[in-house]
Scaffold this motif. Structure first.
Motif, PDB file in Angstrom:
ATOM      1  N   ALA A 209     -29.234 -73.667   4.142  1.00 52.16           N
ATOM      2  CA  ALA A 209     -29.912 -72.301   4.337  1.00 52.16           C
ATOM      3  C   ALA A 209     -30.147 -72.485   2.957  1.00 52.16           C
ATOM      4  O   ALA A 209     -31.137 -71.575   3.000  1.00 52.16           O
ATOM      5  N   TYR A 210     -30.344 -73.163   1.777  1.00 46.69           N
ATOM      6  CA  TYR A 210     -31.498 -73.568   1.585  1.00 46.69           C
ATOM      7  C   TYR A 210     -33.352 -73.353   1.508  1.00 46.69           C
ATOM      8  O   TYR A 210     -33.751 -73.350   2.028  1.00 46.69           O
ATOM      9  N   CYS A 211     -32.860 -74.561   2.931  1.00 46.78           N
ATOM     10  CA  CYS A 211     -33.714 -74.671   3.294  1.00 46.78           C
ATOM     11  C   CYS A 211     -34.366 -73.498   4.515  1.00 46.78           C
ATOM     12  O   CYS A 211     -35.722 -73.542   4.092  1.00 46.78           O
ATOM     13  N   LEU A 212     -33.650 -72.507   5.015  1.00 48.62           N
ATOM     14  CA  LEU A 212     -33.845 -71.464   5.978  1.00 48.62           C
ATOM     15  C   LEU A 212     -34.196 -70.592   4.615  1.00 48.62           C
ATOM     16  O   LEU A 212     -34.684 -69.504   4.673  1.00 48.62           O
ATOM     17  N   GLY A 213     -34.891 -70.908   3.598  1.00 48.65           N
ATOM     18  CA  GLY A 213     -34.453 -70.119   2.991  1.00 48.65           C
ATOM     19  C   GLY A 213     -34.262 -68.916   2.317  1.00 48.65           C
ATOM     20  O   GLY A 213     -34.496 -67.431   1.546  1.00 48.65           O
ATOM     21  N   ALA A 214     -33.040 -69.104   1.901  1.00 48.76           N
ATOM     22  CA  ALA A 214     -31.214 -68.583   1.515  1.00 48.76           C
ATOM     23  C   ALA A 214     -32.336 -68.516  -0.332  1.00 48.76           C
ATOM     24  O   ALA A 214     -32.510 -69.715  -0.537  1.00 48.76           O
ATOM     25  N   ASN A 215     -31.577 -67.624  -0.981  1.00 50.61           N
ATOM     26  CA  ASN A 215     -31.562 -67.722  -2.127  1.00 50.61           C
ATOM     27  C   ASN A 215     -29.298 -67.830  -2.669  1.00 50.61           C
ATOM     28  O   ASN A 215     -29.225 -68.264  -1.918  1.00 50.61           O
ATOM     29  N   LYS A 216     -29.738 -68.300  -3.999  1.00 49.18           N
ATOM     30  CA  LYS A 216     -28.181 -68.911  -3.871  1.00 49.18           C
ATOM     31  C   LYS A 216     -27.843 -68.327  -3.819  1.00 49.18           C
ATOM     32  O   LYS A 216     -26.326 -68.662  -3.363  1.00 49.18           O
ATOM     33  N   TRP A 217     -27.087 -66.476  -4.213  1.00 53.01           N
ATOM     34  CA  TRP A 217     -26.120 -65.952  -3.852  1.00 53.01           C
ATOM     35  C   TRP A 217     -26.375 -65.430  -2.052  1.00 53.01           C
ATOM     36  O   TRP A 217     -25.192 -65.555  -1.498  1.00 53.01           O
ATOM     37  N   GLN A 218     -27.687 -65.106  -1.674  1.00 54.71           N
ATOM     38  CA  GLN A 218     -27.261 -65.312  -0.428  1.00 54.71           C
ATOM     39  C   GLN A 218     -26.520 -66.693   0.050  1.00 54.71           C
ATOM     40  O   GLN A 218     -25.391 -66.206   0.833  1.00 54.71           O
ATOM     41  N   VAL A 219     -26.955 -67.956  -0.197  1.00 53.77           N
ATOM     42  CA  VAL A 219     -25.568 -68.878   0.183  1.00 53.77           C
ATOM     43  C   VAL A 219     -24.074 -68.840  -0.623  1.00 53.77           C
ATOM     44  O   VAL A 219     -23.335 -68.836   0.476  1.00 53.77           O
ATOM     45  N   PHE A 220     -23.663 -68.052  -1.089  1.00 54.03           N
ATOM     46  CA  PHE A 220     -22.787 -67.880  -1.003  1.00 54.03           C
ATOM     47  C   PHE A 220     -21.859 -66.975  -0.277  1.00 54.03           C
ATOM     48  O   PHE A 220     -20.972 -67.263  -0.197  1.00 54.03           O
ATOM     49  N   GLY A 221     -22.661 -65.698   0.231  1.00 56.96           N
ATOM     50  CA  GLY A 221     -22.436 -64.923   0.998  1.00 56.96           C
ATOM     51  C   GLY A 221     -22.584 -65.210   1.952  1.00 56.96           C
ATOM     52  O   GLY A 221     -21.616 -65.424   2.751  1.00 56.96           O
ATOM     53  N   HIS A 222     -22.784 -66.238   2.458  1.00 56.85           N
ATOM     54  CA  HIS A 222     -23.471 -66.733   4.353  1.00 56.85           C
ATOM     55  C   HIS A 222     -22.369 -67.667   4.076  1.00 56.85           C
ATOM     56  O   HIS A 222     -22.789 -67.960   5.243  1.00 56.85           O
ATOM     57  N   VAL A 223     -22.140 -68.896   3.100  1.00 58.76           N
ATOM     58  CA  VAL A 223     -22.309 -70.288   3.512  1.00 58.76           C
ATOM     59  C   VAL A 223     -20.695 -70.962   3.064  1.00 58.76           C
ATOM     60  O   VAL A 223     -19.753 -70.496   3.801  1.00 58.76           O
ATOM     61  N   ILE A 224     -20.910 -70.049   1.269  1.00 61.38           N
ATOM     62  CA  ILE A 224     -19.753 -70.243   1.214  1.00 61.38           C
ATOM     63  C   ILE A 224     -18.343 -69.151   0.948  1.00 61.38           C
ATOM     64  O   ILE A 224     -17.106 -70.102   1.678  1.00 61.38           O
ATOM     65  N   VAL A 225     -18.526 -68.152   0.966  1.00 61.34           N
ATOM     66  CA  VAL A 225     -17.545 -67.455   1.591  1.00 61.34           C
ATOM     67  C   VAL A 225     -16.411 -67.399   2.748  1.00 61.34           C
ATOM     68  O   VAL A 225     -15.656 -67.865   3.324  1.00 61.34           O
ATOM     69  N   PRO A 226     -17.627 -67.509   3.719  1.00 61.68           N
ATOM     70  CA  PRO A 226     -17.422 -67.901   5.019  1.00 61.68           C
ATOM     71  C   PRO A 226     -16.960 -69.299   5.327  1.00 61.68           C
ATOM     72  O   PRO A 226     -15.686 -69.279   5.866  1.00 61.68           O
ATOM     73  N   GLY A 227     -17.032 -69.884   4.630  1.00 57.04           N
ATOM     74  CA  GLY A 227     -16.469 -71.416   4.775  1.00 57.04           C
ATOM     75  C   GLY A 227     -15.465 -71.836   4.402  1.00 57.04           C
ATOM     76  O   GLY A 227     -14.313 -72.346   4.344  1.00 57.04           O
ATOM     77  N   ALA A 228     -14.776 -71.364   3.067  1.00 57.74           N
ATOM     78  CA  ALA A 228     -14.146 -71.501   3.355  1.00 57.74           C
ATOM     79  C   ALA A 228     -12.533 -70.516   3.138  1.00 57.74           C
ATOM     80  O   ALA A 228     -11.561 -70.759   2.790  1.00 57.74           O
ATOM     81  N   MET A 229     -13.152 -69.490   4.360  1.00 61.43           N
ATOM     82  CA  MET A 229     -12.292 -68.790   4.934  1.00 61.43           C
ATOM     83  C   MET A 229     -10.750 -69.264   5.409  1.00 61.43           C
ATOM     84  O   MET A 229      -9.754 -69.174   4.898  1.00 61.43           O
TER      85      MET A 229
END
Lengths: 621, 288
Positions: A517-537
Motif C-alpha cells: 500500500a505504501y509502495c502504491l502511494g497510500a499515506n498512513k491513514w489510507q493504509v489504516f483504512g484500506h489495509v489495517i481495518v479490512p485486514g483485521a476484519m
C-alpha cells in the motif's frame, strides 16, 4: 507436393499430352486426385490448360495473386517458399507428377507463399483454383476426399499446419439422422455413458437430448478444423474420429482417437474461446450427437446444481488433456458466482440456508438434540439415576413452559416471560454495542501503533484477567440504580475480548500488504483504512463472536447479583423459591437467545467479508 | 510473441527515459541481538534505465535487504542509492520514501484479498488522488483486458489461480507508470509450467512498457531467460561477486532455453553461484 516418383510407364504416357484421357491418367498419378472417380477426373481435366516454360521463366512470385493450381508433366521447376510461411523446407524441386500452387485452393489466401521458377524446360497442367473448388463443392464425396488429401500434403510440408489447413475450403454435406422417439431413449442411455453426463438425472438428460442432433460422417470427412468457430460439442455414438489438437494449444497429447461415448469439441463451452483448438477427421464411418454449446449452457443455467456438476466434470476432462489446466479450465462458461452480481448479504444467507437444508447436516443436528433430550428424559424420569432424581424432568419442564396457567408463574403464555427476555436482550445489546464501538478502535490502535501499545497494553493486560464477579462491588459503588451496573459488567468482559482479538487481527496482517500500500502511494491513514481495518476484519469478527458469548455469560452473573428482571434473575430467584422447572426454562431460553445473537453476529460478519466467504467456499470445494 | 515484437533484436536494453538506479557503497548493518550482523557490505551496482537486472545469490545473503532499501522499507547504514540522479537514500537520509515510482512485486503476492482484482488494480491512482474512482476503474479495466485478464475483474484474489494473481499484481504496479519494478522472487511458489508462462508474459509486458526491472531470484533458468545482466551476489555480507552479460538478443521466447549460448551462460552462472552457495551453507552450519 513431393509425390512419389511416377513409374516410367506413366511418365512416358503423359509426356505428350494429347487428349483428356492422358490428362486423366496423369491426374490419377498425383497424390490429391489418386482416388477420385474417372468421371470426376474427366471433369477436372476439362478445366486444365497445358503450358510450356523455358528455363529461367518465373511461373509466379511471392505475393502474386494465387489463381491457379499447377501439375508437373515434365521438366523441373524450382519452388522456393518465403521465410514467413512456416515451411519445413524452403526449397524444393518439382518433378513430373508433383502438384504445387495450392494457395489457389485456400480460402483467405489470395497471395502466393512461394516463388516458382522453371529450371529445365517444363510442361505443366494449369487449373483455375476457383473453378476447381466450385467443381469439388458440387460433388462433395469426391471434393471432401480430394481436399483432405491436399491438406495432408500441405501439412507434410509445413511446421504450422493448422495455420494453413484451416483455411482450405471444403464443402461439407452432412447426413442428418431424424430423431425418433426410440432414439431419444437411446440418446439418454448414450449420454449416461459419457463422463460429464454420468451423474445427471434422467429428466435432465432428456432435456439435454432434446437439444441434440444426430449426424453421420464418412471416412475422410472433416468435422471441424483449428480456428473454426466453436459452436457445438460432439458425443461419439459409433465409429472412430481422429482428434488432432493444434500445436499452440498446450495439450499433453496432440492426437487422440475418439470412440463411442467420448466427448469432444468442448471449446464450445469455453468462454473467450470462439475458435476450435483442434481438427477432427472421421476415420471410420461415424455417428455423432451434436448440440450447441450455448443451448447447453442455457439449460444448465436453469438448473445450476446439475450445471455445476457437469461443468466441473468437463473441467476435469479438459484438465486431463492439457498441460496448462488453469489457463483453460478457469474460462469454462460456468455461470460463475463471482462474475455475476455478487450475492448480497441476504441472498447469500438464503443460498447457504438452502444448501444447508439440502445437506445431511440438519438431520445430524436433529439427531443430536434428540439424543440429548432422550437422555434427559431417561435419566431423570425412567431410570431415575442417583444424581438426576431431584432434577426437573423434561415432561415437567415442557408442561410448565407451555402451560397457559403455570404453576410457578412463568411460561410462554405469561407476559413476564417476554419481559425477562427483553430486558436481558436489551442489556446485552447495549453492552455489546458499547464494547464493539470502543473495543474495535482500541484494538486497531493497539495493533497499529507501537507507542500507543506501550502505553496502554500493560494496563489492559492487568485488568483483563480480573473475573467479572470481582468487579461487582465496585460496579455497584460506581453506578447508581440497578441497570447501569449490570450493563457495565456485561460490557467489561465483551470489551476485553473484542479489543484483544482486534489487536491480534492487526498483528496477523502480512507486512507485504502494508508495504504494498505504501509502495502504491497510500499515506498512513489510507493504509489504516484500506489495509489495517479490512485486514483485521476476520479476527475482529472472531472476537465479536466470543464477545457476544461472554456478554451473556457476564450478564447472567450480574443479574444474579443485582436487578429485578432478566433471565439471570429468573434463574437465581427460582432457585431461592424452589421453582425448579422455572430454572430450566430460564436456562433453555438463555441458550436459545444466546445462540441467536451469536448467529446474527456471524451473518453480519459474512456480509461484511464477502471476499472471505468466497475464498472459504472455494477452499471447501 | 516473437512475431509481435520482432521489430529489432538486441542484447542491450533499450534506452529508457527513466529508471536508472545507482547503488553506491551501500552498507547495511543489522543488530538484532546486540551482535552486529553485516547484511550488505559496500555494495555498488549501477543499473541503466530500462534494463532487466537479475540479482542471484544464496538465500539469506542480503538481496532482499537491498531491495527493501530501494523500495524504502528499510534504512541503510551508509552509502547511497540514486534513482535518475535523485538521491533516494544516503547521507542524512537513511531511509527512502516509498513511492509509486518504485513498486515491489512481493514473494508471496500482496494483492489485497479484501478488494476485488479491479479495486486492487485501481488502488494506486485512487489513493494518490490522481484519478477519480471511476476513471481509475476504467483504466484498470482496460489494462486488465490488455493483459488478458478480462473476466476476473470482479473476482477476489482468493478466487483465481496463483499465476493469474501474479499477473494482476504486475498490472496493479503498471497502473502507476513506475520507473522501476522490484521483484522479490515473485515466482518462487509457482510450479515450473506456470512459471514458464509467467516469464513469457512478463517479457511481453516489459517489451510494451520499458521499465527498469530489479529482479531477485534463485532460479538460474529464470535469471538467464529474463535478464540483460545477472549480478551474482556473495553470501552475507552481500556484494556483487560477478556480473554477467546475457548476450542473447531480446525479444526472447522459450526456444532460448535450449540454445547453446544458454547452456554456456548457465555453466558460467552456476560456477559463480555454487561457490557462494557452499559458503552460505557452511556459514549456516556454523551459526546453527
Amino acid at each position: 507436393m513431393r509425390r512419389a516418383a511416377l513409374s516410367a510407364q506413366n511418365i512416358s504416357s503423359v509426356r505428350s499430352l494429347t487428349s483428356t484421357e492422358d490428362v486423366v491418367a496423369l491426374l490419377k498419378t498425383t497424390a490429391p486426385f489418386q482416388q477420385a472417380s474417372e468421371d470426376a477426373l474427366r471433369r477436372i481435366a476439362a478445366l486444365a490448360r497445358r503450358e510450356s516454360y523455358a528455363p529461367g521463366d518465373v511461373l509466379y512470385r511471392l505475393g502474386d495473386a494465387a489463381d491457379d493450381l499447377y501439375i508437373m508433366v515434365s521438366g523441373r521447376v524450382d519452388h522456393a517458399l518465403g521465410t514467413g510461411s512456416g515451411a519445413r523446407t524452403l526449397n524444393q524441386t518439382m518433378k513430373p507428377g508433383d502438384v504445387f500452387g495450392w494457395s489457389a485452393l485456400m480460402k483467405d489466401q489470395y497471395r502466393r507463399l512461394a516463388q516458382a521458377t522453371c529450371t529445365e524446360r517444363a510442361e505443366l497442367l494449369r487449373i483455375d483454383g476457383h473453378a476447381l473448388v466450385g467443381l469439388l463443392e458440387a460433388d462433395p464425396a469426391t471434393g471432401g476426399a480430394v481436399l483432405s488429401r491436399f491438406s495432408t500434403l500441405i501439412t507434410q510440408d509445413f511446421t504450422l499446419p493448422e495455420e494453413l489447413v484451416h483455411v482450405l475450403s471444403v464443402a461439407k454435406r452432412v447426413e442428418q439422422v431424424p430423431l425418433t422417439r426410440a432414439s431419444m431413449d437411446d440418446l439418454v442411455l448414450l449420454l449416461k455413458k459419457t463422463m460429464p453426463f454420468q451423474v445427471v438425472s434422467d429428466e435432465m438428460l432428456r432435456r439435454v437430448a432434446k437439444l441434440s442432433r444426430r449426424e453421420r460422417y464418412h471416412p475422410g470427412e472433416i468435422i471441424y478444423r483449428v480456428g473454426d468457430q466453436s459452436d457445438d460439442i460432439f458425443i461419439m455414438v459409433s465409429g472412430k474420429v481422429e482428434h488432432a489438437l493444434g500445436l499452440g494449444s498446450g495439450a499433453r497429447t496432440l492426437n487422440q482417437t475418439m470412440n463411442e461415448g467420448d466427448v469432444f469439441g468442448w471449446a464450445a463451452l469455453l468462454k473467450d474461446q470462439p475458435a476450435r483448438l483442434a481438427s477432427t477427421t472421421c476415420l471410420e464411418k461415424a455417428e455423432v450427437i451434436r448440440m450447441a454449446g450455448n443451448d447447453l449452457i442455457r439449460l444448465f443455467e436453469s438448473d445450476p446444481a446439475t450445471g455445476d456438476v457437469v461443468m466441473s466434470r468437463f473441467a476435469t476432462m479438459i484438465t486431463r488433456d492439457f498441460t496448462l489446466p488453469e489457463e483453460l479450465a478457469q474460462v469454462l462458461k460456468i455461470p460463475k458466482r463471482g462474475e455475476e452480481a455478487p450475492p448480497t448479504g441476504l441472498g447469500l444467507t438464503m443460498y447457504r440456508m438452502a444448501l444447508w437444508v439440502k445437506s445431511p447436516w440438519p438431520y445430524l443436528m436433529v439427531a443430536g438434540f434428540g439424543l440429548f433430550l432422550a437422555f434427559w428424559y431417561l435419566a431423570v424420569e425412567v431410570w431415575q439415576l442417583p444424581r438426576f432424581k431431584e432434577m426437573p424432568g423434561i415432561t415437567t419442564v415442557v408442561k410448565e413452559w407451555l402451560n397457559p396457567d403455570p404453576t410457578y408463574g412463568l411460561s410462554v403464555y405469561t407476559s413476564e416471560y417476554y419481559q425477562h427476555i427483553w430486558v436481558s436482550v436489551r442489556r446485552v445489546a447495549i453492552a455489546f454495542l458499547l464494547a464493539t464501538g470502543l473495543g474495535v478502535p482500541l484494538g486497531l490502535f493497539l495493533g497499529w501503533s507501537r507507542n500507543f501499545r506501550e502505553y496502554v497494553f500493560p494496563v489492559f493486560e492487568t485488568l483483563r484477567p480480573i473475573p467479572i464477579l470481582a468487579w461487582v462491588p465496585l460496579a455497584i459503588i460506581m453506578f447508581t440504580g440497578s441497570e447501569t451496573p449490570v450493563i457495565y459488567l456485561t460490557f467489561l468482559a465483551s470489551f476485553f475480548a473484542t479489543a484483544l482479538n482486534t489487536m491480534l487481527g492487526v498483528e496477523s496482517i502480512d507486512e507485504s500488504y502494508t508495504r504494498a500500500a505504501y509502495c502504491l502511494g497510500a499515506n498512513k491513514w489510507q493504509v489504516f483504512g484500506h489495509v489495517i481495518v479490512p485486514g483485521a476484519m476476520p479476527f475482529i469478527f472472531t472476537g465479536l463472536q466470543i464477545s457476544v458469548g461472554v456478554a451473556w455469560f457476564s450478564l447472567v452473573a450480574a443479574e444474579m447479583v443485582s436487578g429485578q428482571y432478566g433471565l439471570g434473575y429468573v434463574i437465581n430467584s427460582s432457585y431461592m423459591m424452589v421453582r425448579y422447572p422455572t430454572i430450566v426454562i430460564g436456562m433453555v431460553t438463555l441458550g436459545a437467545v444466546g445462540y441467536t445473537t451469536s448467529a446474527l453476529v456471524r451473518i453480519v460478519g459474512d456480509y461484511m467479508m464477502q471476499w472471505r466467504v468466497r475464498e472459504l467456499a472455494l477452499g471447501a470445494r | 510473441m516473437a512475431s509481435t515484437f520482432a521489430v529489432e533484436t538486441r542484447t542491450r536494453p533499450p534506452a529508457a527515459a527513466r529508471g536508472a538506479i545507482r547503488i553506491e557503497d551501500v552498507v547495511k548493518i543489522y543488530d538484532p541481538d546486540g551482535a552486529a550482523v553485516m547484511a550488505v557490505d559496500h555494495c555498488s551496482l549501477e543499473i541503466p534505465a530500462g534494463e532487466i537486472c537479475m540479482i542471484v545469490g544464496p538465500s539469506g545473503c542480503g538481496k532482499t535487504t537491498l531491495l527493501n532499501a530501494i523500495a524504502g522499507f528499510h534504512t541503510i547504514t551508509s552509502g547511497s542509492i540514486h534513482l535518475d540522479g535523485e538521491m533516494l537514500c544516503g547521507p542524512g537520509k537513511p531511509k527512502a520514501d516509498p513511492g509509486a515510482d518504485r513498486i515491489v512485486v512481493f514473494q508471496n503476492g500482496a494483492l489485497f484479498p479484501w478488494k476485488t482484482n479491479l479495486e486492487n488494480v485501481a488502488f494506486g491512482p485512487v489513493v494518490q488522488g490522481k484519478m477519480s474512482k471511476k476513471e481509475a476503474h476504467d483504466k484498470a479495466r482496460a489494462m486488465m483486458a490488455d493483459a488478458g485478464l478480462s473476466g476476473t475483474e470482479h473476482n477476489y484474489p482468493g478466487e483465481i489461480s496463483s499465476g493469474v494473481r501474479r499477473r494482476v499484481e504486475i498490472v496493479r504496479a503498471l497502473m502507476n507508470d513506475p520507473s522501476v519494478l522490484l521483484f522479490d522472487e515473485p515466482y518462487r511458489a509457482l510450479d515450473s509450467l506456470t512459471k514458464s508462462v509467467m516469464h513469457e508474459a512478463l517479457l511481453e509486458i516489459y517489451y510494451r512498457n520499458k521499465v527498469t526491472i530489479f529482479f531477485i531470484t534463485h532460479d538460474l533458468d529464470e535469471a538467464i531467460f529474463l535478464g540483460h545482466r545477472i549480478a551474482v551476489m556473495t553470501t552475507r555480507p552481500c556484494r556483487p561477486k560477478k556480473i554477467l552479460e546475457v548476450d542473447i538478443p531480446h525479444p526472447r521466447d522459450y526456444s532460448v532455453l535450449t540454445s547453446k549460448r544458454f547452456r554456456e551462460l548457465m555453466d558460467e552462472t552456476l560456477g559463480a553461484v555454487h561457490e557462494e552457495a557452499i559458503k552460505a551453507f557452511e556459514l549456516g552450519e556454523k551459526e546453527g
